[in-house]
Design a protein around this motif. Structure first.
Motif, mmCIF file in Angstrom:
data_model
loop_
_atom_site.group_PDB
_atom_site.id
_atom_site.type_symbol
_atom_site.label_atom_id
_atom_site.label_comp_id
_atom_site.label_asym_id
_atom_site.label_seq_id
_atom_site.Cartn_x
_atom_site.Cartn_y
_atom_site.Cartn_z
ATOM 1 N N ASN A 143 -12.227 1.025 -1.379
ATOM 2 C CA ASN A 143 -11.264 0.912 -2.040
ATOM 3 C C ASN A 143 -10.816 -0.938 -1.923
ATOM 4 O O ASN A 143 -10.228 -1.016 -0.951
ATOM 5 C CB ASN A 143 -9.927 1.016 -2.444
ATOM 6 C CG ASN A 143 -8.869 1.086 -4.158
ATOM 7 O OD1 ASN A 143 -8.188 -0.107 -3.874
ATOM 8 N ND2 ASN A 143 -9.185 2.008 -4.378
ATOM 9 N N SER A 144 -10.319 -1.880 -3.158
ATOM 10 C CA SER A 144 -10.164 -3.054 -3.433
ATOM 11 C C SER A 144 -8.584 -3.335 -2.650
ATOM 12 O O SER A 144 -8.368 -4.810 -2.600
ATOM 13 C CB SER A 144 -10.935 -3.276 -4.068
ATOM 14 O OG SER A 144 -9.635 -3.514 -5.776
ATOM 15 N N ASP A 145 -7.811 -2.611 -2.991
ATOM 16 C CA ASP A 145 -6.462 -2.354 -2.864
ATOM 17 C C ASP A 145 -6.175 -1.703 -0.993
ATOM 18 O O ASP A 145 -6.486 -1.054 -1.063
ATOM 19 C CB ASP A 145 -5.759 -2.037 -3.754
ATOM 20 C CG ASP A 145 -4.214 -1.895 -4.058
ATOM 21 O OD1 ASP A 145 -3.401 -2.334 -3.541
ATOM 22 O OD2 ASP A 145 -3.828 -2.169 -5.024
ATOM 23 N N PRO A 146 -5.869 -3.633 -0.770
ATOM 24 C CA PRO A 146 -5.787 -3.039 0.492
ATOM 25 C C PRO A 146 -4.206 -1.564 1.193
ATOM 26 O O PRO A 146 -4.200 -0.958 1.632
ATOM 27 C CB PRO A 146 -5.264 -4.037 1.174
ATOM 28 C CG PRO A 146 -4.803 -4.942 0.654
ATOM 29 C CD PRO A 146 -5.186 -4.415 -0.905
ATOM 30 N N ARG A 147 -2.814 -1.533 -0.008
ATOM 31 C CA ARG A 147 -2.279 -0.845 0.581
ATOM 32 C C ARG A 147 -3.508 0.858 0.324
ATOM 33 O O ARG A 147 -2.792 1.892 0.999
ATOM 34 C CB ARG A 147 -1.193 -1.177 -1.293
ATOM 35 C CG ARG A 147 -0.128 -2.080 -1.154
ATOM 36 C CD ARG A 147 0.201 -2.396 -2.132
ATOM 37 N NE ARG A 147 -0.057 -2.352 -3.458
ATOM 38 C CZ ARG A 147 0.475 -2.369 -4.845
ATOM 39 N NH1 ARG A 147 1.709 -2.700 -4.828
ATOM 40 N NH2 ARG A 147 -0.686 -1.943 -5.580
ATOM 41 N N ILE A 148 -3.789 0.995 -0.373
ATOM 42 C CA ILE A 148 -4.174 2.190 -1.107
ATOM 43 C C ILE A 148 -4.889 2.203 0.456
ATOM 44 O O ILE A 148 -5.702 3.814 0.525
ATOM 45 C CB ILE A 148 -5.258 2.269 -2.126
ATOM 46 C CG1 ILE A 148 -3.713 2.132 -3.019
ATOM 47 C CG2 ILE A 148 -5.993 3.243 -2.326
ATOM 48 C CD1 ILE A 148 -5.453 2.048 -4.283
ATOM 49 N N VAL A 149 -5.877 1.643 0.844
ATOM 50 C CA VAL A 149 -6.811 1.939 1.894
ATOM 51 C C VAL A 149 -5.777 1.993 3.708
ATOM 52 O O VAL A 149 -6.351 3.030 4.228
ATOM 53 C CB VAL A 149 -7.533 0.607 2.452
ATOM 54 C CG1 VAL A 149 -8.346 0.742 3.894
ATOM 55 C CG2 VAL A 149 -8.585 0.290 0.974
#
Length: 440
Positions: free
Chosen positions: A245-251
């Motif tokens: 995923n592009s969002d670091p929070r989700i990763v």
């Protein structure tokens, strides 16, 4: 009438905008310092603060203040009023009062939870959102969680809102579930729902970013209690997909969920089959510190098997160099996890010999903070930013808080004990590197 100083409705029925009355009274009294919030449009308000669902005649920029036990009894009674406007005003005022500890405990004793659950499927979307937000605040109290979970259908109702309602309601319902799942005893009750894990995994990839983060936090708490159901529902493969995923929070939160799955022996087998250690190596150079901390946390569990250690031997130089460099950071949480990974890898003789020959001096010189230099969080404390020691609230959003050595109580951070654990683990790592078998 709506009182701007109490942010609550003090009159059951209002025929016009209360701010018009307040402004007229100010002008009649020739008040020089007029309240800017009575102007239309209201001054000093950011557009991003405007909710998409809001109660009528409410200024969200005003502070909260209670107005007595009699008013709380009236609010509790008006939740089942036949007048929709009166019901909405009571819900909005209740949302302010539950943020005050004394009033929240008094409302819990009045069984306000049962009244909120009864109107959870109200036809008005604003009412449904306010009900979920009220339950979220009440769930932060132990007595509130007991009352909420005493209703057998509360988890089913929240999952129905998550699956079928609009995005604002989904966010509020997910926030309520997240608040409940922080308690391990509550997780046991929530897991009695046969489809909660499966339904969360179904909607986790097709929702807005903020809502997906809440779903992942719920799954992490539930997997910490029992990872078997998540593994049976292919949560391992879904988390692997979220690593891209592009969002670091989700990763980051997906990796935290993965660490809970890898605690089970089935999760460790899946990690070996998918070469999870090699997948995580690409994230150790990420610009996001949260991703690095979470990735090393997963590696601490994925490197426990014999197969993973011999696979790590194939890229021994690159992997050990990255981990030793990260050990030299100023973040004790990252140091603790990196040292644990290196201790796991020292079971392989070739990796142990490599560390002894080339990296022992570097590891011996790793600097560990003192208790004056660390406030118990994974981020640096900024001036006028309320982070660090958090004794009164459950947690601070966006800040990783260190738990105690015993139990799951996050109210107090034992910084001295944590730093002593890092120091002891450093000595354990040096001892593991210098260990010789009886053949040597």
């Amino acid at each position: 009438m709506f009182c701007p100083y109490k942010n609550s409705y003090l009159q059951l029925v209002v025929a016009m905008n209360p701010r018009v009355i307040n402004k007229a009274v100010d002008e009649a009294m020739q008040v020089k310092n007029l309240d800017l919030h009575t102007e239309q449009p209201a001054a000093q308000r950011l557009e991003s603060m405007q909710p998409s669902l809001f109660a009528p005649h409410v200024d969200i920029t005003r502070a909260q203040l209670g107005f007595g036990r009699i008013g709380l009894r009236l609010l509790n009674r008006d939740l089942h009023s036949t007048d929709p406007l009166k019901q909405l005003q009571a819900l909005h005022s209740l949302l302010d009062q539950v943020q005050i500890s004394e009033n929240a405990m008094f409302l819990i004793d009045l069984n306000v939870v049962y009244r909120l659950v009864d109107i959870m499927f109200h036809s008005d979307a604003v009412v449904r959102e306010k009900v979920c937000l009220n339950l979220s605040h009440l769930a932060s109290y132990y007595q509130g969680r007991l009352r909420i979970l005493s209703k057998p259908d509360i988890v089913d109702n929240l999952m129905t809102l998550i699956l079928k309602d609009r995005k604002e309601i989904r966010y509020a319902a997910a926030y309520t579930l997240r608040s409940l799942s922080r308690d391990r005893c509550a997780c046991a009750t929530m897991m009695e729902n046969r489809e909660i894990v499966e339904n969360l995994l179904k909607v986790i990839r097709n929702d807005h970013t903020g809502i997906v983060i809440l779903y992942l936090k719920i799954l992490e708490n539930l997997a910490e209690w029992n990872p078997v159901r998540a593994l049976k529902a292919n949560a391992f493969q879904i988390m692997m997909k979220l690593f891209e995923n592009s969002d670091p929070r989700i990763v980051s939160i997906a990796m935290d969920c993965m660490s809970q799955l890898c605690r089970h022996h089935i999760g460790q087998i899946l990690a070996d089959e998918n070469d999870l250690t090699f997948v995580l190596m690409s994230h150790l150079t990420s610009p996001s510190i949260d991703i690095i901390i979470s990735a090393v946390g997963v590696m601490a569990w994925s490197t426990l098997t014999t197969r993973s250690k011999w696979r790590a031997k194939e890229r021994c130089l690159e992997l050990t160099n990255l981990l030793v460099i990260l050990c030299d950071s100023n973040k004790p949480i990252l140091q603790l996890r990196c040292m644990q990974v290196l201790i796991n890898l020292c079971d392989c003789p070739d990796i142990r010999n490599h560390l002894e020959r080339y990296r022992l001096k570097h590891i011996s010189n790793v600097y560990i903070r003192t208790h004056e230099q660390w406030d118990g969080t994974s981020v640096t404390r900024n001036y006028e930013e309320e982070t660090g020691h958090n004794y009164r609230t459950m947690c601070i959003e966006g800040v990783e808080t260190v738990k105690n050595d015993y139990g799951d109580n996050e109210l107090v951070i034992n910084v001295h004990s944590y730093l002593q654990t890092v120091t002891d683990l450093k000595q354990q790592l040096i001892k593991a590197i210098l260990w010789k078998s009886y053949k040597d």
